[in-house]
Scaffold this motif. Structure first.
Motif, mmCIF file in Angstrom:
data_model
loop_
_atom_site.group_PDB
_atom_site.id
_atom_site.type_symbol
_atom_site.label_atom_id
_atom_site.label_comp_id
_atom_site.label_asym_id
_atom_site.label_seq_id
_atom_site.Cartn_x
_atom_site.Cartn_y
_atom_site.Cartn_z
ATOM 1 N N LEU A 148 0.823 -1.200 0.000
ATOM 2 C CA LEU A 148 0.000 0.000 0.000
ATOM 3 C C LEU A 148 0.865 1.261 0.000
ATOM 4 O O LEU A 148 0.506 2.268 -0.620
ATOM 5 C CB LEU A 148 -0.942 0.005 1.204
ATOM 6 N N GLU A 149 2.004 1.200 0.669
ATOM 7 C CA GLU A 149 2.940 2.331 0.654
ATOM 8 C C GLU A 149 3.428 2.574 -0.771
ATOM 9 O O GLU A 149 3.488 3.711 -1.256
ATOM 10 C CB GLU A 149 4.130 2.037 1.567
ATOM 11 N N LEU A 150 3.805 1.505 -1.457
ATOM 12 C CA LEU A 150 4.260 1.618 -2.847
ATOM 13 C C LEU A 150 3.143 2.177 -3.733
ATOM 14 O O LEU A 150 3.383 3.017 -4.605
ATOM 15 C CB LEU A 150 4.699 0.249 -3.367
ATOM 16 N N ALA A 151 1.943 1.686 -3.495
ATOM 17 C CA ALA A 151 0.802 2.109 -4.313
ATOM 18 C C ALA A 151 0.479 3.584 -4.090
ATOM 19 O O ALA A 151 0.150 4.311 -5.038
ATOM 20 C CB ALA A 151 -0.418 1.246 -3.987
ATOM 21 N N GLU A 152 0.567 4.042 -2.858
ATOM 22 C CA GLU A 152 0.296 5.445 -2.547
ATOM 23 C C GLU A 152 1.320 6.354 -3.223
ATOM 24 O O GLU A 152 0.977 7.415 -3.755
ATOM 25 C CB GLU A 152 0.315 5.665 -1.035
ATOM 26 N N THR A 153 2.575 5.931 -3.206
ATOM 27 C CA THR A 153 3.628 6.707 -3.866
ATOM 28 C C THR A 153 3.375 6.782 -5.358
ATOM 29 O O THR A 153 3.498 7.844 -5.985
ATOM 30 C CB THR A 153 5.011 6.080 -3.603
ATOM 31 N N MET A 154 3.020 5.637 -5.944
ATOM 32 C CA MET A 154 2.720 5.587 -7.367
ATOM 33 C C MET A 154 1.553 6.507 -7.703
ATOM 34 O O MET A 154 1.583 7.246 -8.689
ATOM 35 C CB MET A 154 2.405 4.144 -7.767
ATOM 36 N N ALA A 155 0.514 6.490 -6.879
ATOM 37 C CA ALA A 155 -0.669 7.311 -7.115
ATOM 38 C C ALA A 155 -0.340 8.799 -7.039
ATOM 39 O O ALA A 155 -0.878 9.601 -7.819
ATOM 40 C CB ALA A 155 -1.758 6.966 -6.098
ATOM 41 N N SER A 156 0.554 9.162 -6.123
ATOM 42 C CA SER A 156 0.935 10.574 -5.997
ATOM 43 C C SER A 156 1.686 11.049 -7.235
ATOM 44 O O SER A 156 1.626 12.231 -7.602
ATOM 45 C CB SER A 156 1.794 10.784 -4.748
ATOM 46 N N GLU A 157 2.382 10.140 -7.889
ATOM 47 C CA GLU A 157 3.134 10.488 -9.098
ATOM 48 C C GLU A 157 2.242 10.546 -10.332
ATOM 49 O O GLU A 157 2.642 11.081 -11.369
ATOM 50 C CB GLU A 157 4.249 9.466 -9.323
ATOM 51 N N SER A 158 1.032 10.005 -10.227
ATOM 52 C CA SER A 158 0.130 9.972 -11.376
ATOM 53 C C SER A 158 -0.427 11.350 -11.712
ATOM 54 O O SER A 158 -1.017 11.535 -12.784
ATOM 55 C CB SER A 158 -1.038 9.010 -11.108
ATOM 56 N N GLY A 159 -0.227 12.310 -10.808
ATOM 57 C CA GLY A 159 -0.720 13.662 -11.073
ATOM 58 C C GLY A 159 -0.136 14.244 -12.349
ATOM 59 O O GLY A 159 -0.753 15.106 -12.997
#
Length: 211
Positions: free
Chosen positions: A64-75
């Protein structure tokens, strides 16, 4: 940066934590998500399971930590649409760059996105929220683009911008997650982008692109 028990992690602790995440990310690229164990991640990082549990409650928590980081970069995906022209040759370029950027983002984050998709399909709201965050960055920008064209009288007033944008993003995500499978249909990788860009341009403008 804090540990599971609330202590502030020092520089070395933060480096260890990041190394664990990096190793987990590498393992997700080559192993099924549910086969990845804490002891394997710890060994790969050159540390112990006890150390792993200082920073994460379990493998899922680290994922979930990895996924949250990935999601923040999707901006950054929204930048492929916001303020861009959909007229003439510029419109064709916008469609191409959107497709190129979207597919590249998916390739870069393929391993973690597969886990996010799996969690979402199983009804895990944490993963569903992350998936929506990634897709919404593009959907909102596309919906705005369709609305602007509609206001200028270039798109039928009965078209629903949100429905069009949502459908296009769902298509982009489906194609992006199936990139490797196109070869089994006799479709070359080089043929995917221009044809997908054509569909995106048609979807947004209702017209064939000017090339």
């Amino acid at each position: 940066m804090r540990t599971v028990d609330g202590r502030v992690a020092g520089r070395r602790g933060q480096e260890t934590r990041q190394k664990l995440l990096d190793c987990l990310s590498e393992m997700l690229s080559s192993s099924p998500y549910r086969d990845v164990k804490v002891i394997d991640v710890a060994r790969r990082a050159g540390t112990s399971p006890a150390t792993f549990y200082q920073y994460f409650p379990d493998v899922e928590g680290a994922v979930l930590e990895l996924a949250e980081t990935m999601a923040s970069e999707s901006g950054s995906l929204s930048e492929l649409v916001e303020g861009r022209s959909w007229s003439g040759r510029a419109g064709w370029q916008t469609a191409q760059e959107l497709v190129d950027g979207f597919l590249e983002f998916w390739r870069k984050n393929d391993a973690i996105l597969r886990v996010v998709d799996l969690g979402s399909a199983e009804g895990d709201k944490r993963f569903s929220k992350i998936r929506l965050k990634v897709l919404n960055t593009v959907e909102a920008s596309l919906a705005e683009a369709v609305s602007e064209l509609q206001a200028k009288g270039r798109i039928d007033k009965d078209v629903n911008p949100g429905a069009v944008a949502g459908s296009l993003v769902a298509m982009l995500a489906a194609v992006a997650s199936h990139q490797k499978g196109f070869s089994s249909w006799g479709v070359k990788q080089a043929e995917i982008k221009p044809n997908l860009a054509l569909l995106v341009h048609l979807g947004v403008t209702g017209r064939k692109p000017t090339k």
